[in-house]
Design an enzyme around this catalytic site. Structure first.
Site, short mmCIF file in Angstrom:
data_model
loop_
_atom_site.label_atom_id
_atom_site.label_comp_id
_atom_site.label_asym_id
_atom_site.label_seq_id
_atom_site.Cartn_x
_atom_site.Cartn_y
_atom_site.Cartn_z
N THR A 193 -0.98 -4.70 2.31
CA THR A 193 -0.56 -6.02 2.81
C THR A 193 -1.31 -6.39 4.08
OG1 THR A 193 1.24 -4.84 3.87
CG2 THR A 193 1.79 -6.05 1.86
N LEU A 196 -3.79 9.98 6.16
CA LEU A 196 -2.91 9.94 7.33
C LEU A 196 -3.66 9.42 8.56
CD1 LEU A 196 -0.95 13.29 6.77
CD2 LEU A 196 -0.25 10.97 6.14
N TYR A 236 -11.04 -0.18 -3.16
CA TYR A 236 -10.36 -0.89 -2.06
C TYR A 236 -10.97 -2.29 -1.89
CZ TYR A 236 -8.36 -1.43 2.69
OH TYR A 236 -7.69 -1.88 3.81
N ASP A 266 -3.88 0.88 10.60
CA ASP A 266 -4.02 2.25 11.10
C ASP A 266 -4.32 2.27 12.60
OD1 ASP A 266 -3.83 2.57 8.39
OD2 ASP A 266 -5.91 3.21 8.09
C1 GLA Z 1 -5.98 2.10 4.34
C2 GLA Z 1 -6.54 1.05 5.28
C3 GLA Z 1 -5.40 0.19 5.87
C4 GLA Z 1 -4.51 -0.36 4.75
C5 GLA Z 1 -4.11 0.74 3.78
C6 GLA Z 1 -3.35 0.22 2.59
O1 GLA Z 1 -5.19 3.01 5.04
O2 GLA Z 1 -7.22 1.68 6.36
O3 GLA Z 1 -5.94 -0.84 6.65
O4 GLA Z 1 -5.15 -1.41 4.08
O5 GLA Z 1 -5.22 1.47 3.31
O6 GLA Z 1 -2.12 -0.31 2.97
#
Ligand code: GLA
Length: 375
Positions: free
Chosen positions: A36, A124, A220, A171
């Site tokens: 999201t 993580l 992605y 993140d």
């Molecule tokens: C990775 C990306 C985040 C986010 C997640 C999915 O961790 O670094 O920015 O898009 O995937 O929620």
């Protein structure tokens, strides 16, 4: 021995004196709100009690000299002459230096030792934790003010533009702005945050499937492009702006795949906002379960092992809900579990997962921790 003591000792061993600063920036686990962030939506991650640590002292020649205990290797670069090299761990602090300088910060150099106990490549956010730790180190020696949101944005820019990974803001934001004892609701458009407590008597357990998938980047980027196409169809800036009602009214005009991708993002935003509101573990668990099912069926970013892990976790004693966490395609699941049976839960799930897959998972009971800090 704690990692803080280990790097302080290693620093002293190398340089003969104690470090001037020790900085720490955490990894994260996302409770709900997956895929999201790059749709300007909502996420609910927490910073975990695993982190990148750097012990350091300033240098006056503008050089950064950093020894990694994990790679047993030393890198050196000048903040005044930044050049991109091939993919290597040294590109993270270099990229952060580049983004900070581009934003007008005057940087001093530093030297030190780094170590990380966030498992790498497990979903993580070991990368974000390294970026934020490097940024904290630069702030400490260069003396500029620490603005968590601004620095998170710059670290994301380093990851996007220097390292070359097209991630969203989640993140870096949680590694910068996490707060002990809390999860953090982040509005990924405004970057406004709100502290949220876990339901009483629950803990968060991370379940590492021990699977990793390459090619995550291309899948992605493909999901991002599909979401952008859906936003264009609805005539909005991002899918965050589409409410479930509008989606229901117009969804049949979308092609099948785009419709499912959009349905995930739109329903996930609703679930995440609800998750941040409820204090009820049962309801939060159900929202997490629904999130996983949507990621599996509509967004299609789970793999077999993530699905098996979640199926092993859900019926285990004390489990309120379980889902994949992070980008997907491998890596970790996360479960909300009754605190008093968390260890038993971890052992039971590890056993049934091993039986089903032949793989040996890792289980971490995680405490919500603080974001990047000089400690
Ligand atoms: C990775 C990306 C985040 C986010 C997640 C999915 O961790 O670094 O920015 O898009 O995937 O929620």
């Amino acid at each position: 021995m704690s990692l803080k003591k280990t790097i302080a000792d290693k620093f002293k061993h190398r340089f003969g004196v104690p470090p001037t600063f020790v900085v720490r920036a955490p990894g994260r686990v996302n409770l709900i709100g997956e895929h999201t962030d790059y749709n300007d939506g909502f996420v609910l991650p927490m910073a975990i009690d695993r982190a990148t640590w750097i012990a350091l002292r300033p240098r006056s020649d503008g050089h950064v000299v950093l020894h990694s205990l994990d790679h047993d290797e030393t890198i050196e670069f000048s903040v005044n002459d930044l050049r991109k090299d091939a993919k290597h761990w040294g590109e993270y602090p270099k990229g952060v230096a580049w983004a900070l300088r581009e934003a007008g910060h005057v940087l001093r150099g530093w030297e030190g030792v780094v170590a990380c106990n966030v498992p790498m490549g497990a979903g993580l956010s070991s990368s974000a934790s390294f970026e934020l730790a490097a940024a904290r180190a630069f702030a400490a020696v260069s003396g500029f003010a620490w603005d968590a949101v601004a620095i998170a944005r710059l670290c994301q820019r380093a990851e996007n533009r220097w390292v070359g990974v097209n991630c969203g803001i989640m993140d870096q934001m949680i590694s910068a702005a996490g707060r002990a004892g809390h999860t953090l609701l982040i509005d990924c458009r405004s970057l406004a945050t709100q502290l949220v407590l876990l339901p009483a008597g629950t803990v968060v357990v991370v379940l590492d499937t021990a699977t990793r998938r390459g090619l995550v980047d291309s899948a992605y980027n493909e999901r991002r492009a599909q979401c952008e196409a859906a936003a264009r169809f609805f005539g909005v800036k991002a899918l965050r702006d589409v409410k479930p009602k509008q989606f229901a009214a117009q969804a049949d005009q979308l092609d099948e795949v785009t419709r499912r991708r959009a349905r995930h993002v739109i329903s996930e935003n609703e679930r995440t906002l609800r998750a941040a509101e409820t204090r009820d573990a049962v309801e939060l668990g159900q929202l997490m379960n629904a999130s996983h099912d949507s990621l599996r069926d509509d967004f299609e970013v789970t793999n077999k092992e993530l699905n098996v892990m979640v199926e092993c976790a859900r019926p285990a004693e004390g489990c309120f809900g379980a889902r994949m966490t992070g980008a997907g395609f491998g890596g970790c699941a996360v479960a909300l579990v009754r605190a008093d049976v968390a260890e038993k839960f971890g052992n039971a799930v590890a056993g049934s997962y091993h039986k089903a897959t032949g793989l040996t998972p890792k289980v971490y009971v995680c405490q919500p921790s603080n974001g990047a800090k000089v400690v």
